[in-house]
Structure formats: C-alpha cells, structure tokens
Design a protein around this motif. Structure first.
Motif, PDB file in Angstrom:
ATOM      1  N   TYR A 115      31.282  42.763  43.562  1.00 12.23           N
ATOM      2  CA  TYR A 115      31.674  44.149  43.600  1.00 12.23           C
ATOM      3  C   TYR A 115      32.356  44.613  44.959  1.00 12.23           C
ATOM      4  O   TYR A 115      33.150  45.472  44.842  1.00 12.23           O
ATOM      5  CB  TYR A 115      30.696  45.045  43.038  1.00 12.23           C
ATOM      6  CG  TYR A 115      30.745  44.971  41.328  1.00 12.23           C
ATOM      7  CD1 TYR A 115      31.625  45.824  40.690  1.00 12.23           C
ATOM      8  CD2 TYR A 115      30.064  43.997  40.910  1.00 12.23           C
ATOM      9  CE1 TYR A 115      31.531  45.835  39.004  1.00 12.23           C
ATOM     10  CE2 TYR A 115      30.065  43.783  39.378  1.00 12.23           C
ATOM     11  CZ  TYR A 115      30.763  44.852  38.750  1.00 12.23           C
ATOM     12  OH  TYR A 115      30.717  44.882  37.286  1.00 12.23           O
ATOM     13  N   GLN A 119      36.091  46.115  45.368  1.00 12.07           N
ATOM     14  CA  GLN A 119      36.483  47.258  45.871  1.00 12.07           C
ATOM     15  C   GLN A 119      37.384  47.299  47.244  1.00 12.07           C
ATOM     16  O   GLN A 119      38.269  48.064  47.280  1.00 12.07           O
ATOM     17  CB  GLN A 119      35.129  47.761  46.339  1.00 12.07           C
ATOM     18  CG  GLN A 119      35.366  49.376  47.071  1.00 12.07           C
ATOM     19  CD  GLN A 119      36.063  50.238  45.909  1.00 12.07           C
ATOM     20  OE1 GLN A 119      35.723  50.337  44.680  1.00 12.07           O
ATOM     21  NE2 GLN A 119      36.787  51.366  46.653  1.00 12.07           N
ATOM     22  N   THR A 122      40.839  46.614  45.689  1.00 12.59           N
ATOM     23  CA  THR A 122      41.267  47.643  45.058  1.00 12.59           C
ATOM     24  C   THR A 122      41.619  48.693  46.177  1.00 12.59           C
ATOM     25  O   THR A 122      42.790  49.416  45.840  1.00 12.59           O
ATOM     26  CB  THR A 122      40.158  48.458  44.243  1.00 12.59           C
ATOM     27  OG1 THR A 122      39.876  47.543  43.133  1.00 12.59           O
ATOM     28  CG2 THR A 122      40.853  49.749  43.454  1.00 12.59           C
ATOM     29  N   GLN A 123      40.805  49.003  47.348  1.00 15.80           N
ATOM     30  CA  GLN A 123      41.341  49.755  48.257  1.00 15.80           C
ATOM     31  C   GLN A 123      42.552  49.277  49.068  1.00 15.80           C
ATOM     32  O   GLN A 123      43.580  49.945  49.175  1.00 15.80           O
ATOM     33  CB  GLN A 123      40.359  49.761  49.465  1.00 15.80           C
ATOM     34  CG  GLN A 123      40.576  50.577  50.721  1.00 15.80           C
ATOM     35  CD  GLN A 123      40.789  52.128  50.406  1.00 15.80           C
ATOM     36  OE1 GLN A 123      40.380  52.730  49.277  1.00 15.80           O
ATOM     37  NE2 GLN A 123      41.510  52.878  51.170  1.00 15.80           N
ATOM     38  N   TYR A 157      36.980  43.890  38.431  1.00 17.50           N
ATOM     39  CA  TYR A 157      38.197  43.847  38.494  1.00 17.50           C
ATOM     40  C   TYR A 157      39.199  44.976  37.833  1.00 17.50           C
ATOM     41  O   TYR A 157      40.381  44.785  37.510  1.00 17.50           O
ATOM     42  CB  TYR A 157      39.372  42.665  38.757  1.00 17.50           C
ATOM     43  CG  TYR A 157      38.318  41.502  39.771  1.00 17.50           C
ATOM     44  CD1 TYR A 157      38.109  41.843  40.984  1.00 17.50           C
ATOM     45  CD2 TYR A 157      38.041  40.439  39.040  1.00 17.50           C
ATOM     46  CE1 TYR A 157      37.557  41.061  41.872  1.00 17.50           C
ATOM     47  CE2 TYR A 157      37.302  39.509  39.788  1.00 17.50           C
ATOM     48  CZ  TYR A 157      37.052  39.625  41.036  1.00 17.50           C
ATOM     49  OH  TYR A 157      36.432  38.775  41.918  1.00 17.50           O
ATOM     50  N   LYS A 159      39.827  48.118  37.753  1.00 20.72           N
ATOM     51  CA  LYS A 159      40.833  48.989  38.472  1.00 20.72           C
ATOM     52  C   LYS A 159      42.127  48.230  38.613  1.00 20.72           C
ATOM     53  O   LYS A 159      43.197  48.682  38.198  1.00 20.72           O
ATOM     54  CB  LYS A 159      40.395  49.910  39.486  1.00 20.72           C
ATOM     55  CG  LYS A 159      39.287  50.617  39.128  1.00 20.72           C
ATOM     56  CD  LYS A 159      38.744  51.447  40.418  1.00 20.72           C
ATOM     57  CE  LYS A 159      37.973  52.552  40.179  1.00 20.72           C
ATOM     58  NZ  LYS A 159      37.139  53.052  41.534  1.00 20.72           N
ATOM     59  N   THR A 335      34.934  43.539  53.770  1.00 21.13           N
ATOM     60  CA  THR A 335      34.699  44.304  52.991  1.00 21.13           C
ATOM     61  C   THR A 335      34.333  45.848  53.543  1.00 21.13           C
ATOM     62  O   THR A 335      34.188  46.949  52.828  1.00 21.13           O
ATOM     63  CB  THR A 335      33.117  44.049  52.429  1.00 21.13           C
ATOM     64  OG1 THR A 335      32.113  43.784  53.233  1.00 21.13           O
ATOM     65  CG2 THR A 335      33.241  42.955  51.253  1.00 21.13           C
ATOM     66  N   ASN A 337      37.025  46.884  54.674  1.00 22.86           N
ATOM     67  CA  ASN A 337      38.297  47.034  54.891  1.00 22.86           C
ATOM     68  C   ASN A 337      39.260  46.989  56.010  1.00 22.86           C
ATOM     69  O   ASN A 337      40.467  47.378  56.220  1.00 22.86           O
ATOM     70  CB  ASN A 337      38.654  48.593  54.149  1.00 22.86           C
ATOM     71  CG  ASN A 337      37.990  49.001  52.771  1.00 22.86           C
ATOM     72  OD1 ASN A 337      38.382  48.257  51.927  1.00 22.86           O
ATOM     73  ND2 ASN A 337      37.257  49.928  52.942  1.00 22.86           N
TER      74      ASN A 337
END
Length: 347
Positions: A115, A119, A122-123, A157, A159, A335, A337
């Motif tokens: 997850y 995330q 997705t970001q 996944y 989103k 993670t 980002n």
C-alpha cells in the motif's frame, strides 16, 4: 556606416560610429546544446571600431579569446545598430515526451508495504500523468490464489485503476502455483493476451515473457525472435519476472544470459524489466541493453553491487520511465516520493 569584412572564414562588420555592439555567436552550441548564444560586450578598440561576428566556429574560439584578452572588457547589453542585422538561427522545438509509464514487481501481498508503494505511485501519477503500468510478476502471494485479487491488486491500486491506468502483467513463480496461473492470464485487469504477448504504445513495443521453469520455451523463443525481427518500433522493451543480471539474492541467471542476451543484442532490445529479487537495481548498458529490477513493490531484501551496476538499493519502490525519441529517462522512486536514482537509456 558598417562594412562587412571576410577573412579566412571569419565574417564581421567594421563600424566607425558605434560605442557598443552585440556579438552573435553560434559556434559553441555543442558545449551547452543551446541554439542561440548572445555575447554582450563593451570594449575599446582602435578608432572605436567594433566587431559583430556571425557564425564563429568552435575552432575559432581561441582567436576570439586572444582578441578579447587584449582589451579591457565590460559585459553589457544593448540593441544592435539598425544597420546591422545579425542572422539568428531559430530555436528548434525540444524533443516531445512520447510516453510515460511505470513498472513494479513482487507486489501481491496486500500488506502495508504494498500500500505504501501504491500510494507513491498514485502521488507520482497526480504530478506526472501516465496510463500504463508494467506488473512484472508475483502478482498474488503466496500461491497465486486468484480469490485474493481484490486484496492484492484491485484495492491497493484502486485510484490508479479509476483514473484509467492500464496494467500489463506477466507471471511470476508464485503465480503459477495455483492452476498454473491460468486465471491471471484471463483476468481483464492484467491485460494479458496470453502467457507471452506483445503490444505497442507510440514508439515503444513491449514484449511480455513467461520466464518460469515450466514455460513453453521452445515456442516462446521462436515467437520472441520473430516478433522482435518484425518490429519497426524505435524502442523495444522486454519484461518478465525472473532476473538476468542481478546483485541480489538470486544473482546472475546464466541460462538466460546464454539464451536471451544474444537475442536482445541481435534485435536491438534497449531495456529488460523484471522482479524476483526484492530490490531495485539498474545496470549500465550491457551489449546495448539495460537491465532494470523493480522488485521492491511490497517487501525488500538486501542487494549488493556488481561491476555492471549503475545503482542498487534495498528500498520499497517502483520505477518510472519517460520516453523521448532519443532517450528514455529512468527514475527509481521510493515511498517518500523522492527520486533516489536517475539514469538515461539511449536509443
């Protein structure tokens, strides 16, 4: 009044009534990859004459340096005399982005690690839109039980799927433990056209392989060679689950080096993407092919370095790719980002 003078390949204007001048120089484009360079100069010369040079070549820089070195110079900017019209070369349009996609592998745990990577994906999508994701095997842990598909794919996944991102998967060693992975092959969310298949996006053709021990290697290798030879795509990218060059737990895959690497070299494959080792590793170009491991999609293991390693990291992560006509920019993203690795693959 200005008069054009030509001597030994130089062209300049000799002006009697100029205090300042704009010198246009296009010869050093190769150094900075620019298309226009203005050198602003205010200097004192004999009889207050000034030069406006056009199209000085790289080999002429020494002449210019010597000339300027003998003068007291001060940088400034002025409009050129109306009598002098430098010939400016138009700036060519930059190479447009042709395709952006991501890859990730060894994902299907449904755990916090998966997850967290989802995330980050997705970001990244929110700031750098893409509609293609390569899922390089071990999509469902531990034994490929298809009833887990919601927990290990659809929810993590969600989103991205809702925003139209299409995943293209291949089978890993854990995926074939139940029904030989047949339900995954037919699952619409994985967009698999068979156990091995090909598809094209813009200037990139992708080739998905079944790299498992029980794969139909005899027919698959014939198919791969035929498909690669028929492809007119500038970029050829192959992906499968198992490693070829790796500094991780599984190490170098000698049988694949003997079978796949020569075919990649012969056919001009620029990139091979895989998982299996739970880490990130990007090699330098080996006989024209870069090998990229993106197996930190849910869990991680230690990874070392080899003589052909450009970057390796034991990080929960995914890889992002931006494709241009002359290069692919590869980024390793964690993670947090943040981009922890960036490299370029040349066509």
């Amino acid at each position: 009044m200005c008069h054009k003078i030509s001597l030994k390949g130089f062209h300049w204007y000799k002006c009697d009534r100029l205090d300042k001048a704009l010198i246009y120089h296009s010869g050093i484009l190769a150094f900075e990859q620019l298309t226009k360079l203005y050198v602003r100069i205010h200097m004192r010369l004999n009889r207050r004459q000034f030069l406006i040079l056009s199209s000085i070549g790289v080999t002429s820089l020494a002449f210019l340096a010597k000339l300027l070195g003998n003068q007291s110079a001060q940088s400034t900017y002025v409009q050129p005399s109306k009598d002098i019209q430098p010939s400016l070369t138009p700036t060519p349009a930059p190479n447009p982005l042709l395709l952006r996609f991501i890859s990730v592998a060894d994902t299907g745990t449904g755990t916090q690690g998966q997850y967290a990577v989802a995330q980050a994906m997705t970001q990244y999508h929110s700031q750098n839109p893409f509609n293609l994701a390569i899922l390089a095997g071990d999509n469902i842990y531990t034994n490929g039980e298809f009833e887990k598909i919601g927990a290990v794919f659809e929810r993590p996944y969600q989103k991205l799927l809702q925003q139209g991102v299409k995943f293209h998967a291949c089978l890993g060693n854990h995926d074939i433990r139940t029904d030989n992975g047949d339900k995954q092959v037919s699952y619409p969310g994985f967009n698999m056209q068979g156990r091995y298949y090909t598809f094209r996006r813009d200037s990139v053709q992708f080739f998905a392989l079944d790299t498992n021990f029980n794969a139909d290697w005899k027919n698959q290798l014939v198919w791969l060679e035929q498909q690669l030879s028929r492809s007119d795509a500038p970029w050829k990218i192959v992906f499968g689950h198992h490693q070829i060059y790796s500094s991780g737990a599984y190490g170098v895959n000698q049988p694949f080096i003997e079978t796949l690497v020569p075919l990649f070299k012969k056919s001009g494959v620029q990139l091979y993407i895989n998982g299996h080792d739970h880490n990130y590793e990007r090699t330098r170009s080996i006989n024209g092919t870069t090998y990229l491991i993106c197996g930190g999609g849910a869990g991680i293991r230690p990874v070392g370095r080899s003589e052909w390693t450009e970057h390796s990291a034991s990080k929960l992560s995914f890889a992002a790719f931006e494709v241009y006509a002359d290069r692919i920019v590869v980024s390793g993203i964690g993670t947090d980002n943040r981009v922890f690795d960036r490299g370029i693959i040349h066509v």
